[in-house]
Design an enzyme around this catalytic site. Structure first.
Site, PDB file in Angstrom:
ATOM      1  N   HIS A 165      -3.109  -3.146  -3.863  1.00  9.79           N
ATOM      2  CA  HIS A 165      -2.087  -4.116  -3.464  1.00  9.79           C
ATOM      3  C   HIS A 165      -2.367  -4.993  -2.240  1.00  9.79           C
ATOM      4  O   HIS A 165      -2.913  -4.692  -1.556  1.00  9.79           O
ATOM      5  CB  HIS A 165      -0.474  -3.322  -3.593  1.00  9.79           C
ATOM      6  CG  HIS A 165      -0.676  -2.518  -2.150  1.00  9.79           C
ATOM      7  ND1 HIS A 165      -0.285  -3.054  -0.802  1.00  9.79           N
ATOM      8  CD2 HIS A 165      -0.744  -1.132  -1.957  1.00  9.79           C
ATOM      9  CE1 HIS A 165      -0.265  -2.105   0.107  1.00  9.79           C
ATOM     10  NE2 HIS A 165      -0.471  -1.002  -0.426  1.00  9.79           N
ATOM     11  N   CYS A 191      -3.619   3.559  -0.329  1.00 13.56           N
ATOM     12  CA  CYS A 191      -3.942   2.543  -1.140  1.00 13.56           C
ATOM     13  C   CYS A 191      -4.842   1.837  -0.771  1.00 13.56           C
ATOM     14  O   CYS A 191      -5.543   1.875   0.283  1.00 13.56           O
ATOM     15  CB  CYS A 191      -2.648   1.783  -0.988  1.00 13.56           C
ATOM     16  SG  CYS A 191      -1.220   2.575  -1.745  1.00 13.56           S
TER      17      CYS A 191
END
Length: 277
Positions: free
Chosen positions: A234, A251
């Site tokens: 992301h 992430c």
């Protein structure tokens, strides 16, 4: 004898007197004049002319100091410019990059550094400026040079050679978007910290969320593409602002918002994700 004494005086001689036994020593000791005046003597040309300097022990001619030359200036690019920017960051004269391009912020930073140290404020990095900066900073490491991304990608993992793959390399900190062995795009990425590492292995995208917000950390995760539990690729505003000075909670962060927006539009649920060293 008087005549001999006069003759000796005119010839620059010293008359030797008889010794204590009355014996006369042979002639006289004659001092022949040389061409070099003694320290107390006046040169033959008179007393008003300049005196020559005593010869130096080094007979080689003295060379003039090497003039400063410009190494890099506005518009130059490359690894050397990236190092210059990394060193300017160390002394708090630059807060952007390194980008590898000698841009306006770099020119301003160099000019400020020069002015503070009494150097000509040209904004160009010359040899004198560079040596002064080297003396005040340390050798930048790989991730100092690529603090804000821009590093080249390593060759892709063999598992990325077929199909539609998000090929993520922890060594070069890059993500390749590949289709059937062809690289469509490449971007810099950031991973989880030591306490929350990004998992390695082969996964697949199972959910996409355009405006996602983390329920665990209450932080925005735009353009999220989940591949392993709560871990996703992301966009990260923190990565865009601080580069590799920070880290994620596991992430895969992307700092280029335009690049990940385009990637998000192309990736489908079910596409393969490979995370490797």
């Amino acid at each position: 004898m008087a005549g001999l004494a006069v003759l000796a005086a005119l010839a620059g001689c010293t008359v030797q007197t008889p010794d204590g036994e009355g014996k006369r020593r042979l002639p006289v000791h004659i001092e022949l004049p040389d061409d070099t005046p003694s320290p107390g003597r006046t040169p033959a040309g008179g007393g008003d002319g300049p005196r020559s300097a005593p010869p130096s022990g080094d007979s080689k001619p003295r060379s003039a100091p090497t003039p400063s030359r410009v190494l890099w200036s506005r518009g130059d690019t490359g690894r050397d410019v990236r190092e210059l920017q990394a060193r300017l960051r160390q002394v708090a004269w630059l807060f952007e990059g390194p980008t590898g391009t000698y841009d306006e912020p770099t020119q301003r930073a160099v000019g400020g550094f020069q002015g503070k140290r009494g150097l000509p404020r040209t904004g160009q990095t010359d040899t004198v400026t560079w040596q002064r900066l080297l003396g005040m900073t340390r050798e930048p490491g790989r991730w100092d040079l690529y603090l804000m991304g821009g590093q080249p990608a390593d060759p892709p993992d063999a598992r990325c050679r077929s199909g539609r793959v998000l090929c993520i390399d922890k060594t070069s900190r890059t993500l390749r978007w590949m289709i059937d062995g062809r690289t469509v795009s490449t971007m810099a990425v950031r991973f989880g910290s030591q306490g929350t590492p990004t998992r390695e292995g082969v996964f697949s995208v199972y959910w996409k969320s355009r405006d996602h917000v983390s329920t665990l950390y209450d932080s925005p995760m735009p353009y999220a593409m989940f591949f392993s539990g709560g871990q996703a690729v992301h966009y990260s505003a923190d990565f865009a602002a601080r580069g590799y000075a920070g880290g994620s909670h596991g992430c895969v962060n992307v700092r280029d918002e335009a690049a990940i927006a385009e990637l998000f539009a192309q990736v489908r649920n079910g596409d393969k994700v490979v995370v490797s060293w």
